[in-house]
Design a protein around this motif. Structure first.
Motif, PDB file in Angstrom:
ATOM      1  N   VAL A  75     -14.664   2.741 -56.198  1.00 48.80           N
ATOM      2  CA  VAL A  75     -14.391   3.573 -57.387  1.00 48.80           C
ATOM      3  C   VAL A  75     -12.884   3.652 -57.633  1.00 48.80           C
ATOM      4  O   VAL A  75     -12.427   3.678 -58.779  1.00 48.80           O
ATOM      5  CB  VAL A  75     -15.058   4.970 -57.299  1.00 48.80           C
ATOM      6  N   GLN A  76     -12.110   3.647 -56.560  1.00 51.46           N
ATOM      7  CA  GLN A  76     -10.637   3.674 -56.709  1.00 51.46           C
ATOM      8  C   GLN A  76     -10.140   2.354 -57.302  1.00 51.46           C
ATOM      9  O   GLN A  76      -9.256   2.347 -58.166  1.00 51.46           O
ATOM     10  CB  GLN A  76      -9.992   3.937 -55.342  1.00 51.46           C
ATOM     11  N   MET A  77     -10.700   1.246 -56.845  1.00 54.12           N
ATOM     12  CA  MET A  77     -10.286  -0.078 -57.362  1.00 54.12           C
ATOM     13  C   MET A  77     -10.384  -0.147 -58.885  1.00 54.12           C
ATOM     14  O   MET A  77      -9.503  -0.691 -59.548  1.00 54.12           O
ATOM     15  CB  MET A  77     -11.208  -1.177 -56.800  1.00 54.12           C
TER      16      MET A  77
ATOM     17  N   GLY B  50      -3.246   7.285 -43.530  1.00 53.93           N
ATOM     18  CA  GLY B  50      -4.207   6.342 -42.955  1.00 53.93           C
ATOM     19  C   GLY B  50      -5.158   5.700 -43.950  1.00 53.93           C
ATOM     20  O   GLY B  50      -6.178   5.134 -43.560  1.00 53.93           O
ATOM     21  N   PHE B  51      -4.832   5.756 -45.235  1.00 58.83           N
ATOM     22  CA  PHE B  51      -5.663   5.088 -46.241  1.00 58.83           C
ATOM     23  C   PHE B  51      -5.176   3.653 -46.392  1.00 58.83           C
ATOM     24  O   PHE B  51      -4.056   3.411 -46.830  1.00 58.83           O
ATOM     25  CB  PHE B  51      -5.590   5.803 -47.590  1.00 58.83           C
ATOM     26  N   LYS B  52      -6.025   2.706 -46.015  1.00 60.03           N
ATOM     27  CA  LYS B  52      -5.568   1.307 -45.961  1.00 60.03           C
ATOM     28  C   LYS B  52      -6.017   0.493 -47.163  1.00 60.03           C
ATOM     29  O   LYS B  52      -5.265  -0.322 -47.687  1.00 60.03           O
ATOM     30  CB  LYS B  52      -6.082   0.664 -44.678  1.00 60.03           C
ATOM     31  N   GLN B  53      -7.248   0.693 -47.581  1.00 62.27           N
ATOM     32  CA  GLN B  53      -7.835  -0.100 -48.652  1.00 62.27           C
ATOM     33  C   GLN B  53      -8.471   0.821 -49.675  1.00 62.27           C
ATOM     34  O   GLN B  53      -9.108   1.794 -49.288  1.00 62.27           O
ATOM     35  CB  GLN B  53      -8.962  -0.980 -48.074  1.00 62.27           C
ATOM     36  N   PRO B  54      -8.341   0.528 -50.968  1.00 64.33           N
ATOM     37  CA  PRO B  54      -9.037   1.370 -51.940  1.00 64.33           C
ATOM     38  C   PRO B  54     -10.555   1.206 -51.840  1.00 64.33           C
ATOM     39  O   PRO B  54     -11.037   0.122 -51.506  1.00 64.33           O
ATOM     40  CB  PRO B  54      -8.525   0.862 -53.292  1.00 64.33           C
TER      41      PRO B  54
ATOM     42  N   ALA C  71     -19.961   7.663 -58.941  1.00 63.93           N
ATOM     43  CA  ALA C  71     -19.955   7.019 -57.630  1.00 63.93           C
ATOM     44  C   ALA C  71     -20.493   8.039 -56.634  1.00 63.93           C
ATOM     45  O   ALA C  71     -20.284   9.249 -56.794  1.00 63.93           O
ATOM     46  CB  ALA C  71     -18.545   6.578 -57.248  1.00 63.93           C
ATOM     47  N   PRO C  72     -21.194   7.554 -55.594  1.00 65.80           N
ATOM     48  CA  PRO C  72     -21.882   8.477 -54.687  1.00 65.80           C
ATOM     49  C   PRO C  72     -20.939   9.456 -53.989  1.00 65.80           C
ATOM     50  O   PRO C  72     -19.729   9.219 -53.901  1.00 65.80           O
ATOM     51  CB  PRO C  72     -22.528   7.556 -53.646  1.00 65.80           C
ATOM     52  N   THR C  73     -21.500  10.511 -53.475  1.00 66.76           N
ATOM     53  CA  THR C  73     -20.752  11.473 -52.673  1.00 66.76           C
ATOM     54  C   THR C  73     -20.115  10.747 -51.483  1.00 66.76           C
ATOM     55  O   THR C  73     -20.752   9.906 -50.867  1.00 66.76           O
ATOM     56  CB  THR C  73     -21.726  12.567 -52.166  1.00 66.76           C
ATOM     57  N   GLY C  74     -18.871  11.045 -51.245  1.00 63.36           N
ATOM     58  CA  GLY C  74     -18.181  10.426 -50.114  1.00 63.36           C
ATOM     59  C   GLY C  74     -17.534   9.090 -50.437  1.00 63.36           C
ATOM     60  O   GLY C  74     -17.006   8.421 -49.555  1.00 63.36           O
ATOM     61  N   SER C  75     -17.540   8.702 -51.714  1.00 65.19           N
ATOM     62  CA  SER C  75     -17.015   7.375 -52.074  1.00 65.19           C
ATOM     63  C   SER C  75     -15.534   7.400 -52.454  1.00 65.19           C
ATOM     64  O   SER C  75     -14.989   6.377 -52.862  1.00 65.19           O
ATOM     65  CB  SER C  75     -17.848   6.782 -53.215  1.00 65.19           C
ATOM     66  N   GLY C  76     -14.888   8.560 -52.337  1.00 66.24           N
ATOM     67  CA  GLY C  76     -13.443   8.603 -52.570  1.00 66.24           C
ATOM     68  C   GLY C  76     -13.041   8.887 -54.003  1.00 66.24           C
ATOM     69  O   GLY C  76     -11.966   8.469 -54.458  1.00 66.24           O
ATOM     70  N   LYS C  77     -13.847   9.645 -54.705  1.00 69.31           N
ATOM     71  CA  LYS C  77     -13.515   9.951 -56.109  1.00 69.31           C
ATOM     72  C   LYS C  77     -12.239  10.793 -56.201  1.00 69.31           C
ATOM     73  O   LYS C  77     -11.450  10.638 -57.125  1.00 69.31           O
ATOM     74  CB  LYS C  77     -14.697  10.664 -56.790  1.00 69.31           C
ATOM     75  N   THR C  78     -12.043  11.695 -55.244  1.00 69.51           N
ATOM     76  CA  THR C  78     -10.848  12.557 -55.296  1.00 69.51           C
ATOM     77  C   THR C  78      -9.563  11.731 -55.319  1.00 69.51           C
ATOM     78  O   THR C  78      -8.699  11.927 -56.180  1.00 69.51           O
ATOM     79  CB  THR C  78     -10.814  13.516 -54.082  1.00 69.51           C
ATOM     80  N   LEU C  79      -9.447  10.809 -54.372  1.00 69.60           N
ATOM     81  CA  LEU C  79      -8.239   9.982 -54.323  1.00 69.60           C
ATOM     82  C   LEU C  79      -8.130   9.116 -55.581  1.00 69.60           C
ATOM     83  O   LEU C  79      -7.025   8.855 -56.058  1.00 69.60           O
ATOM     84  CB  LEU C  79      -8.251   9.113 -53.057  1.00 69.60           C
TER      85      LEU C  79
HETATM   86  P1  ADP Z   1     -16.310  12.100 -53.258  1.00 68.29           P
HETATM   87  O1  ADP Z   1     -15.523  13.052 -54.101  1.00 68.29           O
HETATM   88  O2  ADP Z   1     -16.530  10.783 -53.942  1.00 68.29           O
HETATM   89  O3  ADP Z   1     -17.597  12.700 -52.757  1.00 68.29           O
HETATM   90  P2  ADP Z   1     -14.096  12.339 -51.462  1.00 68.29           P
HETATM   91  O4  ADP Z   1     -13.051  12.063 -52.463  1.00 68.29           O
HETATM   92  O5  ADP Z   1     -14.291  13.740 -51.032  1.00 68.29           O
HETATM   93  O6  ADP Z   1     -15.485  11.747 -51.958  1.00 68.29           O
HETATM   94  O7  ADP Z   1     -13.803  11.388 -50.204  1.00 68.29           O
HETATM   95  C1  ADP Z   1     -14.649  11.339 -49.095  1.00 68.29           C
HETATM   96  C2  ADP Z   1     -13.850  10.976 -47.856  1.00 68.29           C
HETATM   97  O8  ADP Z   1     -13.368   9.649 -47.945  1.00 68.29           O
HETATM   98  C3  ADP Z   1     -12.638  11.856 -47.639  1.00 68.29           C
HETATM   99  O9  ADP Z   1     -12.575  12.233 -46.283  1.00 68.29           O
HETATM  100  C4  ADP Z   1     -11.487  10.965 -47.996  1.00 68.29           C
HETATM  101  O10 ADP Z   1     -10.319  11.307 -47.284  1.00 68.29           O
HETATM  102  C5  ADP Z   1     -11.989   9.595 -47.600  1.00 68.29           C
HETATM  103  N1  ADP Z   1     -11.352   8.487 -48.370  1.00 68.29           N
HETATM  104  C6  ADP Z   1     -11.103   8.464 -49.688  1.00 68.29           C
HETATM  105  N2  ADP Z   1     -10.531   7.313 -50.056  1.00 68.29           N
HETATM  106  C7  ADP Z   1     -10.392   6.573 -48.934  1.00 68.29           C
HETATM  107  C8  ADP Z   1      -9.863   5.255 -48.653  1.00 68.29           C
HETATM  108  N3  ADP Z   1      -9.369   4.513 -49.619  1.00 68.29           N
HETATM  109  N4  ADP Z   1      -9.890   4.832 -47.368  1.00 68.29           N
HETATM  110  C9  ADP Z   1     -10.409   5.602 -46.399  1.00 68.29           C
HETATM  111  N5  ADP Z   1     -10.924   6.843 -46.588  1.00 68.29           N
HETATM  112  C10 ADP Z   1     -10.937   7.328 -47.844  1.00 68.29           C
END
Ligand code: ADP
Ligand code: MG
Length: 240
Positions: free
Chosen positions: A55-57, A48-52, A73-81
């Motif tokens: 930080v991913q971009m 279900g990940f549609k758009q980067p 990048a802030p907490t919750g900004s998708g750094k893991t992906l």
């Molecule tokens: P961070 O490490 O930056 O604090 P996370 O990597 O834990 O953030 O990601 C926070 C949430 O955002 C997770 O639930 C993750 O699945 C979701 N997420 C990450 N990338 C995307 C994306 N491209 N689209 C939608 N949700 C995303």
């Protein structure tokens, strides 16, 4: 088309350094322009990940170009992906030479979450990932023949240093090293462990990426000493 500078500004991405690769605007572009394998896109869609995210971009094309990176990048900004996709560009088929990418995270809980995320992204693919934390350590140490079989390692610093000191791991094939929550990992206490991990990653072609929500300047200076010509990303509303 919108200029790169305007695009970055609109997404609140600040990026500095030499020869900065352009951001990717969609996950499809990863396949079209950066040779990502189709399984990555399939799994992103399934999850279900549609758009980067911003930080991913910007982080992913930097990794594709094998550049060292400091990303805030802030907490919750998708750094893991951001860093897992960076790894999957480099490591997408099993080679049985041993670990080619390592993610170091300060806690077992975070390492476990990262590994779960990685498993989802590699579903259906012959890639072996390993979560190495204290409780599962004994199990892996039993069988030295297992060592060659893993492609990607997710671990905590203490556990990895223990494995290095006991010759349980060979990190000489690691070409991608991710330090997550790098501000914590570069603090006293962890720093010696990070040094030991860096020394064990002996490939001359090692790419290092640091990800964190914040990066105090003292720690950034230290980070700069372990990297070659890094690119720096700041996403969001930090005071520069
Ligand atoms: P961070 O490490 O930056 O604090 P996370 O990597 O834990 O953030 O990601 C926070 C949430 O955002 C997770 O639930 C993750 O699945 C979701 N997420 C990450 N990338 C995307 C994306 N491209 N689209 C939608 N949700 C995303
Ligand atoms: Mg995180």
């Amino acid at each position: 088309a919108e200029e790169v500078g305007a695009y970055l500004k609109r997404h609140r991405i600040k990026v500095t350094g030499s020869d900065i690769p352009h951001p990717v605007k969609s996950f499809e572009m990863l396949c079209k322009e950066h040779n990502f394998q189709p399984f990555v896109l399939r799994n992103l869609q399934k999850l279900g990940f549609k758009q980067p995210t911003p930080v991913q971009m910007q982080a992913i094309p930097i990794a594709v170009h094998r550049r060292d990176l400091i990303a805030n990048a802030p907490t919750g900004s998708g750094k893991t992906l951001a860093f897992l996709l960076s790894i999957l560009h480099q490591v997408h088929t099993e080679e049985r030479v041993g670990y080619r990418a390592v993610v170091v995270s300060p806690t077992r809980e975070l390492a476990t979450q990262i590994h779960d995320h990685l498993r989802n992204l590699t579903a259906g693919r012959k890639l072996k990932t390993c979560l190495m934390t204290k409780p599962n350590a004994a199990m892996q140490a039993q069988d030295p023949s297992m060592r060659q079989k893993f492609d990607i390692l997710v671990t905590t610093p203490l556990r990895l240093v223990h494995a290095i000191q006991n010759s349980e791991v060979d990190l000489s094939h690691v070409r991608t090293l991710i330090l997550d929550e790098a501000d914590t990992l570069m603090e006293k206490g962890f720093l010696e462990q990070v040094d030991e991990i860096l020394a064990a990653c002996s490939s001359s072609n090692l790419q290092i990426s640091l990800f964190s929500a914040t990066m105090p300047s003292s720690i950034e200076q230290m980070a700069n000493t372990i990297m070659k010509d890094p690119i720096r990303i700041i996403v969001g509303t930090q005071n520069a």
